[in-house]
Write a protein that holds these residues in place. Sequence first.
Motif, PDB file in Angstrom:
ATOM      1  N   ALA A 135       0.827  -1.205   0.000  1.00 50.09           N
ATOM      2  CA  ALA A 135       0.000   0.000   0.000  1.00 50.09           C
ATOM      3  C   ALA A 135       0.863   1.259   0.000  1.00 50.09           C
ATOM      4  N   GLU A 136       2.006   1.197   0.674  1.00 47.68           N
ATOM      5  CA  GLU A 136       2.881   2.362   0.715  1.00 47.68           C
ATOM      6  C   GLU A 136       3.620   2.545  -0.607  1.00 47.68           C
ATOM      7  N   CYS A 137       4.016   1.437  -1.216  1.00 48.25           N
ATOM      8  CA  CYS A 137       4.757   1.543  -2.481  1.00 48.25           C
ATOM      9  C   CYS A 137       3.857   1.960  -3.640  1.00 48.25           C
ATOM     10  N   GLU A 138       2.631   1.464  -3.679  1.00 49.43           N
ATOM     11  CA  GLU A 138       1.797   1.754  -4.843  1.00 49.43           C
ATOM     12  C   GLU A 138       1.477   3.245  -4.957  1.00 49.43           C
ATOM     13  N   ARG A 139       1.509   3.965  -3.854  1.00 51.93           N
ATOM     14  CA  ARG A 139       1.296   5.417  -3.891  1.00 51.93           C
ATOM     15  C   ARG A 139       2.488   6.140  -4.515  1.00 51.93           C
ATOM     16  N   ARG A 140       3.634   5.475  -4.511  1.00 47.50           N
ATOM     17  CA  ARG A 140       4.875   6.117  -4.941  1.00 47.50           C
ATOM     18  C   ARG A 140       5.396   5.576  -6.271  1.00 47.50           C
ATOM     19  N   LEU A 141       4.818   4.480  -6.744  1.00 50.55           N
ATOM     20  CA  LEU A 141       5.298   3.829  -7.964  1.00 50.55           C
ATOM     21  C   LEU A 141       4.177   3.809  -9.007  1.00 50.55           C
ATOM     22  N   PRO A 142       4.026   4.891  -9.751  1.00 50.18           N
ATOM     23  CA  PRO A 142       2.891   5.002 -10.675  1.00 50.18           C
ATOM     24  C   PRO A 142       3.123   4.254 -11.984  1.00 50.18           C
ATOM     25  N   ALA A 143       2.047   3.958 -12.648  1.00 49.79           N
ATOM     26  CA  ALA A 143       2.130   3.367 -13.985  1.00 49.79           C
ATOM     27  C   ALA A 143       2.892   4.309 -14.903  1.00 49.79           C
ATOM     28  N   GLY A 144       3.716   3.726 -15.741  1.00 50.20           N
ATOM     29  CA  GLY A 144       4.490   4.513 -16.684  1.00 50.20           C
ATOM     30  C   GLY A 144       5.883   4.864 -16.204  1.00 50.20           C
ATOM     31  N   ALA A 145       6.158   4.699 -14.898  1.00 45.45           N
ATOM     32  CA  ALA A 145       7.495   4.949 -14.364  1.00 45.45           C
ATOM     33  C   ALA A 145       8.282   3.640 -14.348  1.00 45.45           C
ATOM     34  N   ASP A 146       9.596   3.759 -14.248  1.00 44.45           N
ATOM     35  CA  ASP A 146      10.466   2.599 -14.031  1.00 44.45           C
ATOM     36  C   ASP A 146      10.501   2.372 -12.526  1.00 44.45           C
ATOM     37  N   CYS A 147       9.771   1.361 -12.055  1.00 47.36           N
ATOM     38  CA  CYS A 147       9.505   1.196 -10.626  1.00 47.36           C
ATOM     39  C   CYS A 147      10.332   0.053 -10.035  1.00 47.36           C
ATOM     40  N   ARG A 148      11.036   0.351  -8.956  1.00 46.15           N
ATOM     41  CA  ARG A 148      11.903  -0.630  -8.308  1.00 46.15           C
ATOM     42  C   ARG A 148      11.605  -0.688  -6.803  1.00 46.15           C
ATOM     43  N   VAL A 149      11.870  -1.855  -6.213  1.00 46.10           N
ATOM     44  CA  VAL A 149      11.720  -2.037  -4.774  1.00 46.10           C
ATOM     45  C   VAL A 149      12.971  -2.749  -4.260  1.00 46.10           C
ATOM     46  N   VAL A 150      13.618  -2.157  -3.254  1.00 46.23           N
ATOM     47  CA  VAL A 150      14.762  -2.773  -2.589  1.00 46.23           C
ATOM     48  C   VAL A 150      14.296  -3.220  -1.209  1.00 46.23           C
ATOM     49  N   ILE A 151      14.507  -4.485  -0.907  1.00 47.40           N
ATOM     50  CA  ILE A 151      13.966  -5.105   0.310  1.00 47.40           C
ATOM     51  C   ILE A 151      15.110  -5.535   1.214  1.00 47.40           C
ATOM     52  N   SER A 152      15.010  -5.238   2.506  1.00 45.50           N
ATOM     53  CA  SER A 152      15.977  -5.746   3.475  1.00 45.50           C
ATOM     54  C   SER A 152      15.282  -5.937   4.809  1.00 45.50           C
ATOM     55  N   THR A 153      15.240  -7.183   5.256  1.00 44.59           N
ATOM     56  CA  THR A 153      14.554  -7.512   6.504  1.00 44.59           C
ATOM     57  C   THR A 153      15.189  -8.784   7.068  1.00 44.59           C
ATOM     58  N   GLY A 154      14.871  -9.115   8.321  1.00 46.26           N
ATOM     59  CA  GLY A 154      15.354 -10.366   8.896  1.00 46.26           C
ATOM     60  C   GLY A 154      16.019 -10.240  10.252  1.00 46.26           C
ATOM     61  N   VAL A 155      16.657  -9.104  10.524  1.00 48.44           N
ATOM     62  CA  VAL A 155      17.331  -8.965  11.819  1.00 48.44           C
ATOM     63  C   VAL A 155      16.326  -9.036  12.962  1.00 48.44           C
ATOM     64  N   ASN A 156      15.208  -8.346  12.823  1.00 48.92           N
ATOM     65  CA  ASN A 156      14.208  -8.369  13.896  1.00 48.92           C
ATOM     66  C   ASN A 156      13.476  -9.695  13.970  1.00 48.92           C
ATOM     67  N   ASP A 157      13.336 -10.383  12.851  1.00 45.07           N
ATOM     68  CA  ASP A 157      12.723 -11.715  12.868  1.00 45.07           C
ATOM     69  C   ASP A 157      13.514 -12.661  13.769  1.00 45.07           C
ATOM     70  N   THR A 158      14.835 -12.591  13.676  1.00 46.43           N
ATOM     71  CA  THR A 158      15.705 -13.555  14.352  1.00 46.43           C
ATOM     72  C   THR A 158      16.118 -13.115  15.752  1.00 46.43           C
ATOM     73  N   GLN A 159      15.641 -11.970  16.181  1.00 49.35           N
ATOM     74  CA  GLN A 159      15.929 -11.500  17.537  1.00 49.35           C
ATOM     75  C   GLN A 159      15.066 -12.274  18.535  1.00 49.35           C
ATOM     76  N   PHE A 160      15.676 -12.722  19.626  1.00 51.58           N
ATOM     77  CA  PHE A 160      14.935 -13.487  20.624  1.00 51.58           C
ATOM     78  C   PHE A 160      14.099 -12.569  21.512  1.00 51.58           C
ATOM     79  N   GLU A 161      12.850 -12.970  21.701  1.00 50.82           N
ATOM     80  CA  GLU A 161      11.957 -12.359  22.681  1.00 50.82           C
ATOM     81  C   GLU A 161      11.198 -13.476  23.371  1.00 50.82           C
ATOM     82  N   ASN A 162      11.180 -13.453  24.692  1.00 53.29           N
ATOM     83  CA  ASN A 162      10.493 -14.485  25.481  1.00 53.29           C
ATOM     84  C   ASN A 162      11.005 -15.880  25.123  1.00 53.29           C
ATOM     85  N   GLY A 163      12.311 -15.969  24.883  1.00 50.44           N
ATOM     86  CA  GLY A 163      12.936 -17.264  24.677  1.00 50.44           C
ATOM     87  C   GLY A 163      12.818 -17.852  23.286  1.00 50.44           C
TER      88      GLY A 163
END
Length: 208
Positions: A62-90
């Motif tokens: 939803a956030e990207c579609e507001r910024r990536l209109p039809a007719g533009a060269d649209c790219r998305v760079v993704i980086s995630t995972g550090v918070n997924d692998t962080q321990f909480e409650n064991g």
Amino acid sequence: MVLDLRVCFIGESFVAGVGDPKCLGWAGRLAARATAAGQPLTYYNLGIRRENSTELRARWEAECERRLPAGADCRVVISTGVNDTQFENGRPRVDSDESVANMAEILRRVRERGWQAMVVAPPPNVDDAHNARLEALDTRYADVCEQADAPYLRAHQPLRENQIWMRDIAAGDGFHPGAVGYDEFAALLAPHWLLWLADPVSELPVVR
């Protein structure tokens, strides 16, 4: 005519540049390098601190579609995972199978929207046990990206071997570097980033 190239960077605190007194992080530095290399672009930083991949999956499109209109060269760079692998409650905040499914779904939707994706590996921190979990996820992310035919820059291990990065994060909160650490991260990614901007379907060398 100037190409309307638009790039959304999505992910967590490293995308947002937490800890950087220049408020650029690696994403802002990559955008600046593109401009300096003669490739103008519109740059959107959509990083959120402490966000995990499940939360990212719920909000990114939803956030990207507001910024990536039809007719533009649209790219998305993704980086995630550090918070997924962080321990909480064991236990990790996000199970590794769910992390992989989240990445696969994001890449599937990017492709369906007709956009181009590139994925950057989650960086290391000072906790060896956490890094072991990140390395395992890094390997699985690489497989997901290969199946999705999306470039994956495996920056985790090079940064663990980078004394400047490791010293910089140790001097801070153990996770986030200052300006010099983000300089190292961006320098590692920059050649592949610039090649991808020039030709998103080129066979990028993998950062190892």
